[in-house]
Design a protein around this motif. Structure first.
Motif, mmCIF file in Angstrom:
data_model
loop_
_atom_site.group_PDB
_atom_site.id
_atom_site.type_symbol
_atom_site.label_atom_id
_atom_site.label_comp_id
_atom_site.label_asym_id
_atom_site.label_seq_id
_atom_site.Cartn_x
_atom_site.Cartn_y
_atom_site.Cartn_z
ATOM 1 N N TYR A 138 0.819 -1.222 0.000
ATOM 2 C CA TYR A 138 0.000 0.000 0.000
ATOM 3 C C TYR A 138 0.848 1.266 0.000
ATOM 4 C CZ TYR A 138 0.509 1.080 5.011
ATOM 5 O OH TYR A 138 0.986 1.437 6.239
ATOM 6 N N GLN A 139 2.016 1.250 0.636
ATOM 7 C CA GLN A 139 2.858 2.440 0.633
ATOM 8 C C GLN A 139 3.404 2.705 -0.764
ATOM 9 O OE1 GLN A 139 5.655 1.550 3.774
ATOM 10 N NE2 GLN A 139 4.420 2.666 5.274
ATOM 11 N N SER A 140 3.718 1.655 -1.496
ATOM 12 C CA SER A 140 4.164 1.812 -2.884
ATOM 13 C C SER A 140 3.033 2.357 -3.743
ATOM 14 C CB SER A 140 4.640 0.479 -3.451
ATOM 15 O OG SER A 140 5.752 0.019 -2.744
ATOM 16 N N LEU A 141 1.816 1.901 -3.467
ATOM 17 C CA LEU A 141 0.653 2.372 -4.213
ATOM 18 C C LEU A 141 0.419 3.866 -3.972
ATOM 19 C CD1 LEU A 141 -1.522 1.295 -6.107
ATOM 20 C CD2 LEU A 141 -2.932 0.865 -4.118
ATOM 21 N N ILE A 142 0.535 4.288 -2.726
ATOM 22 C CA ILE A 142 0.392 5.710 -2.401
ATOM 23 C C ILE A 142 1.485 6.507 -3.104
ATOM 24 C CG2 ILE A 142 0.545 7.424 -0.536
ATOM 25 C CD1 ILE A 142 -0.772 5.301 1.298
ATOM 26 N N ASN A 143 2.714 5.991 -3.102
ATOM 27 C CA ASN A 143 3.821 6.665 -3.779
ATOM 28 C C ASN A 143 3.546 6.790 -5.278
ATOM 29 O OD1 ASN A 143 6.610 7.759 -3.689
ATOM 30 N ND2 ASN A 143 7.012 6.011 -5.020
ATOM 31 N N LEU A 144 3.050 5.724 -5.906
ATOM 32 C CA LEU A 144 2.729 5.765 -7.331
ATOM 33 C C LEU A 144 1.645 6.791 -7.626
ATOM 34 C CD1 LEU A 144 2.749 1.959 -8.167
ATOM 35 C CD2 LEU A 144 4.337 3.678 -9.037
ATOM 36 N N TYR A 145 0.635 6.854 -6.766
ATOM 37 C CA TYR A 145 -0.452 7.814 -6.948
ATOM 38 C C TYR A 145 0.066 9.245 -6.845
ATOM 39 C CZ TYR A 145 -4.935 10.128 -6.442
ATOM 40 O OH TYR A 145 -5.997 10.952 -6.625
ATOM 41 N N LEU A 146 0.879 9.507 -5.821
ATOM 42 C CA LEU A 146 1.420 10.855 -5.638
ATOM 43 C C LEU A 146 2.386 11.219 -6.760
ATOM 44 C CD1 LEU A 146 1.970 10.862 -1.779
ATOM 45 C CD2 LEU A 146 0.168 12.024 -3.068
ATOM 46 N N ARG A 147 3.171 10.251 -7.235
ATOM 47 C CA ARG A 147 4.079 10.507 -8.354
ATOM 48 C C ARG A 147 3.290 10.879 -9.601
ATOM 49 N NH1 ARG A 147 7.983 6.056 -9.156
ATOM 50 N NH2 ARG A 147 9.311 7.291 -7.806
ATOM 51 N N ASP A 148 2.173 10.180 -9.842
ATOM 52 C CA ASP A 148 1.326 10.486 -10.993
ATOM 53 C C ASP A 148 0.796 11.913 -10.903
ATOM 54 O OD1 ASP A 148 -0.243 9.638 -13.408
ATOM 55 O OD2 ASP A 148 -1.924 10.021 -12.045
ATOM 56 N N CYS A 149 0.355 12.304 -9.711
ATOM 57 C CA CYS A 149 -0.131 13.674 -9.511
ATOM 58 C C CYS A 149 0.978 14.685 -9.773
ATOM 59 C CB CYS A 149 -0.663 13.848 -8.095
ATOM 60 S SG CYS A 149 -2.193 12.973 -7.766
ATOM 61 N N ALA A 150 2.186 14.386 -9.306
ATOM 62 C CA ALA A 150 3.303 15.316 -9.471
ATOM 63 C C ALA A 150 3.727 15.435 -10.928
ATOM 64 C CB ALA A 150 4.490 14.867 -8.616
ATOM 65 N N THR A 151 3.798 14.319 -11.639
ATOM 66 C CA THR A 151 4.247 14.382 -13.032
ATOM 67 C C THR A 151 3.222 15.049 -13.932
ATOM 68 O OG1 THR A 151 3.435 12.148 -13.470
ATOM 69 C CG2 THR A 151 5.748 12.366 -12.889
ATOM 70 N N LYS A 152 1.944 14.949 -13.575
ATOM 71 C CA LYS A 152 0.896 15.573 -14.383
ATOM 72 C C LYS A 152 0.529 16.956 -13.863
ATOM 73 C CE LYS A 152 -0.883 11.235 -16.066
ATOM 74 N NZ LYS A 152 -1.954 10.270 -16.080
ATOM 75 N N HIS A 153 1.267 17.423 -12.858
ATOM 76 C CA HIS A 153 1.063 18.758 -12.263
ATOM 77 C C HIS A 153 -0.404 18.979 -11.864
ATOM 78 C CE1 HIS A 153 5.143 19.802 -13.341
ATOM 79 N NE2 HIS A 153 4.903 19.355 -14.561
ATOM 80 N N ARG A 154 -0.982 17.972 -11.267
ATOM 81 C CA ARG A 154 -2.374 18.101 -10.819
ATOM 82 C C ARG A 154 -2.432 18.981 -9.578
ATOM 83 N NH1 ARG A 154 -4.895 12.065 -11.610
ATOM 84 N NH2 ARG A 154 -4.225 11.877 -13.755
ATOM 85 N N LYS A 155 -3.424 19.816 -9.534
ATOM 86 C CA LYS A 155 -3.615 20.680 -8.376
ATOM 87 C C LYS A 155 -5.020 20.479 -7.851
ATOM 88 C CE LYS A 155 -0.213 23.980 -9.712
ATOM 89 N NZ LYS A 155 0.250 25.325 -9.657
ATOM 90 N N LEU A 156 -5.129 20.473 -6.558
ATOM 91 C CA LEU A 156 -6.409 20.308 -5.905
ATOM 92 C C LEU A 156 -7.148 21.634 -5.912
ATOM 93 C CD1 LEU A 156 -8.269 18.454 -4.232
ATOM 94 C CD2 LEU A 156 -7.048 19.225 -2.210
ATOM 95 N N GLU A 157 -8.380 21.607 -6.394
ATOM 96 C CA GLU A 157 -9.196 22.821 -6.384
ATOM 97 C C GLU A 157 -10.121 22.734 -5.177
ATOM 98 O OE1 GLU A 157 -11.179 23.717 -10.021
ATOM 99 O OE2 GLU A 157 -9.456 23.114 -11.215
ATOM 100 N N MET A 158 -9.985 23.709 -4.310
ATOM 101 C CA MET A 158 -10.795 23.725 -3.090
ATOM 102 C C MET A 158 -11.515 25.053 -3.003
ATOM 103 S SD MET A 158 -8.249 22.014 -0.293
ATOM 104 C CE MET A 158 -9.459 22.047 0.991
ATOM 105 N N SER A 159 -12.740 24.985 -2.547
ATOM 106 C CA SER A 159 -13.473 26.207 -2.268
ATOM 107 C C SER A 159 -14.214 26.013 -0.956
ATOM 108 C CB SER A 159 -14.467 26.519 -3.400
ATOM 109 O OG SER A 159 -15.400 25.478 -3.532
ATOM 110 N N TRP A 160 -14.170 27.014 -0.139
ATOM 111 C CA TRP A 160 -14.803 26.945 1.174
ATOM 112 C C TRP A 160 -16.177 27.603 1.100
ATOM 113 C CZ3 TRP A 160 -12.143 23.910 4.268
ATOM 114 C CH2 TRP A 160 -10.800 23.766 4.045
ATOM 115 N N LYS A 161 -17.142 26.936 1.674
ATOM 116 C CA LYS A 161 -18.484 27.496 1.732
ATOM 117 C C LYS A 161 -18.508 28.625 2.738
ATOM 118 C CE LYS A 161 -20.931 23.362 0.363
ATOM 119 N NZ LYS A 161 -21.978 22.411 0.703
ATOM 120 N N LYS A 162 -19.223 29.696 2.398
ATOM 121 C CA LYS A 162 -19.323 30.842 3.306
ATOM 122 C C LYS A 162 -20.505 30.716 4.206
ATOM 123 C CE LYS A 162 -16.946 33.990 0.292
ATOM 124 N NZ LYS A 162 -16.981 35.260 -0.402
#
Length: 72
Positions: free
Chosen positions: A48-72
């Motif tokens: 599972y730690q390798s899987l998490i690493n692979l997932y995070l590496r994929d996000c990093a190589t594709k420059h994915r950014k989390l879009e967050m918006s807070w409800k007012k």
């Protein structure tokens, strides 16, 4: 092949792969997140730690950014 080798004359050199080695970190993850990746790891037969690493590496190589918006 020789019966014996003399390694005393060898020159040492840095490991060329040292920069690619994994670095241990401490990270706090929710139990449900860990459970999710552990279930996926069992299905794919990957630690599972390798899987998490692979997932995070994929996000990093594709420059994915989390879009967050807070409800007012």
């Amino acid at each position: 092949m020789k019966d014996e080798y003399d390694f005393s004359t060898m020159k040492s050199r840095k490991n060329p792969y040292a920069s690619k080695l994994k670095k241990p970190v401490t990270i706090r993850l929710s139990e449900d997140v860990i459970s999710y990746f552990k279930e996926m790891a069992e299905e794919s037969d990957i630690p599972y730690q390798s899987l998490i690493n692979l997932y995070l590496r994929d996000c990093a190589t594709k420059h994915r950014k989390l879009e967050m918006s807070w409800k007012k």
